[in-house]
Design a protein around this motif. Structure first.
Motif, PDB file in Angstrom:
ATOM      1  N   ALA A  37      11.067  -3.644  -2.242  1.00 51.55           N
ATOM      2  CA  ALA A  37      10.008  -4.636  -2.432  1.00 51.55           C
ATOM      3  C   ALA A  37       8.671  -3.957  -2.695  1.00 51.55           C
ATOM      4  O   ALA A  37       7.848  -4.454  -3.478  1.00 51.55           O
ATOM      5  CB  ALA A  37       9.914  -5.533  -1.206  1.00 51.55           C
ATOM      6  N   LYS A  38       8.452  -2.821  -2.064  1.00 56.76           N
ATOM      7  CA  LYS A  38       7.220  -2.062  -2.308  1.00 56.76           C
ATOM      8  C   LYS A  38       7.204  -1.511  -3.729  1.00 56.76           C
ATOM      9  O   LYS A  38       6.186  -1.589  -4.433  1.00 56.76           O
ATOM     10  CB  LYS A  38       7.113  -0.932  -1.286  1.00 56.76           C
ATOM     11  CG  LYS A  38       5.915  -0.008  -1.476  1.00 56.76           C
ATOM     12  CD  LYS A  38       5.987   1.120  -0.457  1.00 56.76           C
ATOM     13  CE  LYS A  38       5.231   2.337  -0.938  1.00 56.76           C
ATOM     14  NZ  LYS A  38       5.426   3.502  -0.060  1.00 56.76           N
ATOM     15  N   VAL A  39       8.336  -0.972  -4.189  1.00 51.43           N
ATOM     16  CA  VAL A  39       8.434  -0.427  -5.547  1.00 51.43           C
ATOM     17  C   VAL A  39       8.206  -1.524  -6.577  1.00 51.43           C
ATOM     18  O   VAL A  39       7.536  -1.316  -7.598  1.00 51.43           O
ATOM     19  CB  VAL A  39       9.804   0.253  -5.756  1.00 51.43           C
ATOM     20  CG1 VAL A  39      10.004   0.620  -7.224  1.00 51.43           C
ATOM     21  CG2 VAL A  39       9.928   1.488  -4.879  1.00 51.43           C
ATOM     22  N   ASP A  44       2.754  -4.723  -0.687  1.00 57.29           N
ATOM     23  CA  ASP A  44       1.976  -3.501  -0.881  1.00 57.29           C
ATOM     24  C   ASP A  44       1.836  -2.747   0.442  1.00 57.29           C
ATOM     25  O   ASP A  44       2.150  -3.264   1.518  1.00 57.29           O
ATOM     26  CB  ASP A  44       0.605  -3.790  -1.492  1.00 57.29           C
ATOM     27  CG  ASP A  44      -0.256  -4.716  -0.643  1.00 57.29           C
ATOM     28  OD1 ASP A  44      -0.150  -4.667   0.602  1.00 57.29           O
ATOM     29  OD2 ASP A  44      -1.036  -5.499  -1.219  1.00 57.29           O
ATOM     30  N   ALA A  45       1.355  -1.509   0.339  1.00 67.11           N
ATOM     31  CA  ALA A  45       1.270  -0.637   1.508  1.00 67.11           C
ATOM     32  C   ALA A  45       0.323  -1.193   2.561  1.00 67.11           C
ATOM     33  O   ALA A  45       0.564  -1.032   3.768  1.00 67.11           O
ATOM     34  CB  ALA A  45       0.827   0.767   1.078  1.00 67.11           C
ATOM     35  N   LEU A  48       2.225  -3.810   4.515  1.00 71.16           N
ATOM     36  CA  LEU A  48       3.262  -3.186   5.335  1.00 71.16           C
ATOM     37  C   LEU A  48       2.667  -2.503   6.558  1.00 71.16           C
ATOM     38  O   LEU A  48       3.243  -2.542   7.651  1.00 71.16           O
ATOM     39  CB  LEU A  48       4.052  -2.178   4.506  1.00 71.16           C
ATOM     40  CG  LEU A  48       4.983  -2.755   3.434  1.00 71.16           C
ATOM     41  CD1 LEU A  48       5.496  -1.656   2.516  1.00 71.16           C
ATOM     42  CD2 LEU A  48       6.161  -3.490   4.082  1.00 71.16           C
ATOM     43  N   SER A  49       1.530  -1.857   6.396  1.00 73.20           N
ATOM     44  CA  SER A  49       0.930  -1.134   7.515  1.00 73.20           C
ATOM     45  C   SER A  49       0.272  -2.081   8.514  1.00 73.20           C
ATOM     46  O   SER A  49       0.320  -1.854   9.722  1.00 73.20           O
ATOM     47  CB  SER A  49      -0.095  -0.120   7.014  1.00 73.20           C
ATOM     48  OG  SER A  49      -1.161  -0.767   6.338  1.00 73.20           O
ATOM     49  N   SER A  50      -0.336  -3.151   8.009  1.00 75.24           N
ATOM     50  CA  SER A  50      -1.026  -4.080   8.907  1.00 75.24           C
ATOM     51  C   SER A  50      -0.068  -5.026   9.602  1.00 75.24           C
ATOM     52  O   SER A  50      -0.361  -5.534  10.692  1.00 75.24           O
ATOM     53  CB  SER A  50      -2.074  -4.882   8.129  1.00 75.24           C
ATOM     54  OG  SER A  50      -1.436  -5.776   7.221  1.00 75.24           O
ATOM     55  N   ALA A  51       1.094  -5.287   8.962  1.00 71.69           N
ATOM     56  CA  ALA A  51       2.083  -6.242   9.489  1.00 71.69           C
ATOM     57  C   ALA A  51       1.453  -7.601   9.726  1.00 71.69           C
ATOM     58  O   ALA A  51       1.830  -8.332  10.637  1.00 71.69           O
ATOM     59  CB  ALA A  51       2.721  -5.716  10.771  1.00 71.69           C
ATOM     60  N   GLU A  52       0.494  -7.970   8.881  1.00 74.27           N
ATOM     61  CA  GLU A  52      -0.175  -9.255   9.036  1.00 74.27           C
ATOM     62  C   GLU A  52       0.614 -10.359   8.342  1.00 74.27           C
ATOM     63  O   GLU A  52       1.602 -10.119   7.665  1.00 74.27           O
ATOM     64  CB  GLU A  52      -1.599  -9.175   8.460  1.00 74.27           C
ATOM     65  CG  GLU A  52      -2.527  -8.279   9.266  1.00 74.27           C
ATOM     66  CD  GLU A  52      -3.913  -8.215   8.667  1.00 74.27           C
ATOM     67  OE1 GLU A  52      -4.077  -8.680   7.516  1.00 74.27           O
ATOM     68  OE2 GLU A  52      -4.832  -7.700   9.329  1.00 74.27           O
ATOM     69  N   GLY A  53       0.102 -11.580   8.485  1.00 69.44           N
ATOM     70  CA  GLY A  53       0.788 -12.717   7.891  1.00 69.44           C
ATOM     71  C   GLY A  53       2.139 -12.926   8.561  1.00 69.44           C
ATOM     72  O   GLY A  53       2.299 -12.724   9.761  1.00 69.44           O
ATOM     73  N   ASP A  54       3.123 -13.327   7.791  1.00 70.52           N
ATOM     74  CA  ASP A  54       4.446 -13.553   8.364  1.00 70.52           C
ATOM     75  C   ASP A  54       5.422 -12.483   7.892  1.00 70.52           C
ATOM     76  O   ASP A  54       6.575 -12.770   7.572  1.00 70.52           O
ATOM     77  CB  ASP A  54       4.944 -14.961   8.027  1.00 70.52           C
ATOM     78  CG  ASP A  54       5.073 -15.199   6.536  1.00 70.52           C
ATOM     79  OD1 ASP A  54       4.696 -14.304   5.753  1.00 70.52           O
ATOM     80  OD2 ASP A  54       5.563 -16.273   6.151  1.00 70.52           O
TER      81      ASP A  54
END
Length: 451
Positions: A37-39, A44-45, A48-54
């Motif tokens: 999914a990132k590729v 986006d990174a 992924l790093s913040s793990a925010e939202g759902d």
């Protein structure tokens, strides 16, 4: 994302696979799904790093989506990675699936033919919708929304499991590290932190049998000072509504929660106001839903989450003014303007849930009148299926009845609405203000569950 050729391969049956084996396999695929999914720039990174939202829902839903594309059997099964090269490949099927995961597999398998039948551009749109991105195809295939709702519903169930929460940060980090130079100082770190752990431990002051379990709780945040800690002996055994420091008022008019006694003052922060209003509604949920009380004995964390989701629906339908203000435990409204900017999206979502609930109820009433006027049995209402899914999950019996009787909408509106409520529940209960009070609420819930 083109669909594979669908074949009729016989899955390996026999001994039921262990939960640990399935968990290891799932997290192996989850890492690769997040990386893919990132590729493909679906995630986006920074997210992924913040793990925010759902993201805790999006990640598992993507994993289920990619697994559906890989499935080559009929009925659908999940190809599992080989943990030992000397063993033949294993497929997770209805014949060897652990009972714990059987409802998840059933719902997932139901989506596989529909996913594989989609044109490649619609498959890509499905992935985008799962990631809360706008689809790019026009016109949009309406079936996609129903598929996405089912996958996200299963993902919500998975995200509530402690075994998943404990390993999710490592999955996110693996996706973040993919494609990076190991020594890169710019590499981002996953900030996801699991919620507090609630583990069984023997009581210190009460002699119990070997089968008796109570909950132990982590210490509360030292900064928490909103009010006194509740203990199970403070709650009258005959009144499960006394979950919070205030009991719901009898009757149906505003305010729906008793204005006193309360640990809140009129000047309490908006987050405390929202939190305590929802926690007050937990008592109502436990009083009206015997299933929740039974669930407390078997799976307290799952029962807590279900109760919070049920409380969100209750507050959204009984404690909101037409202007979108919450009439809370103090009997005074909390308006959107009273909320700091960081909380307004939660208030807006709660109000939107309340409005949608009214629309669903009105549609249910109209449908019931139509069936009754034709002399037909009145089917299970959409709102009733929503309530059952909040309590039992996506694999609940009423959802199966709805599918079997052909009343499930193409867009999966009941599932999508239950997902919306569960999504808000996840977002709220992972806020620090909620985590600081979870220990107290769990203690009270455990006491009620033992009555």
């Amino acid at each position: 994302m083109s669909s594979p050729t669908h074949t009729h391969t016989r899955t390996r049956s026999g001994t039921q696979l262990s939960e640990e084996y399935i968990q290891d396999s799932f997290h192996s695929y989850l890492k690769s799904s997040l990386t893919q999914a990132k590729v493909e720039r679906l995630l986006d990174a920074d997210l992924l790093s913040s793990a925010e939202g759902d993201l805790m829902i999006t990640g598992p839903a993507l994993c289920l989506y990619f697994a559906a594309l890989r499935s080559t059997t009929d009925p659908p099964s999940v190809p599992l990675p080989r943990h030992n090269k000397t063993f033949e490949p294993t497929e997770l099927s209805a014949e060897n699936c652990p009972l714990t995961f059987a409802p998840f597999l059933r719902v997932w398998a139901h989506t596989v033919p529909s996913i594989q039948a989609l044109a490649p551009e619609y498959q890509h749109d499905l992935a985008r919708i799962i990631c809360n991105l706008e689809p790019v195809s026009s016109p949009l295939n309406p079936v996609i929304h129903g598929i996405a709702a089912d996958l996200r519903a299963v993902a919500i169930e998975i995200s509530q499991r402690r075994s998943f929460q404990d390993r999710y940060a490592a999955d996110l980090q693996a996706a973040l590290d993919s494609g990076n130079v190991p020594s890169s100082l710019a590499a981002k770190k996953a900030s996801f932190v699991p919620p507090p752990s609630y583990e069984a431990s023997p009581p210190s002051s009460v002699q119990s049998s070997p089968n008796t379990q109570t909950l132990s709780f982590p210490p509360l945040s030292p900064t928490y000072s909103a009010g006194p800690i509740l203990h199970t002996h403070d709650i009258p055994p005959q009144s499960p509504s006394h979950l919070s420091p205030y009991a719901p008022r009898a009757g149906s008019g505003w305010p729906s929660r008793s204005p006193s006694p309360s640990i809140l003052s009129p000047s309490s922060p908006a987050m405390e106001f929202i939190r305590e209003t929802l926690y007050a509604a937990l008592g109502d949920a436990l009083e009206r839903q015997p299933l929740l009380r039974g669930m407390l004995k078997q799976d307290p964390p799952r029962a807590y989450f279900a109760a919070v989701a049920y409380a969100i629906l209750d507050v959204g339908t009984t404690s909101l003014t037409p202007e979108g203000a919450i009439v809370g435990v103090l009997g005074t409204p909390l308006t959107l303007d009273d909320c700091p900017p960081t909380l307004r999206r939660f208030m807006l979502e709660l109000a939107a849930i309340g409005r949608q609930a009214v629309e669903i109820q009105d549609a249910d009433d109209a449908r019931a009148v139509k069936f009754a006027s034709q002399g037909n049995d009145i089917p299970t209402s959409r709102m009733e299926r929503v309530r059952q899914m909040l309590l039992e999950g996506i694999g609940c019996s009423s959802q199966r009845r709805g599918e079997e009787e052909g009343r499930r909408s193409v867009q999966g509106k009941a599932v999508a609405f239950a997902n919306r409520i569960n999504g808000l529940s996840l977002a709220l209960t992972h806020l620090k203000a909620f985590r600081d009070r979870q220990g107290q609420v769990f203690e009270v819930l455990a006491g009620i569950g033992s009555l």
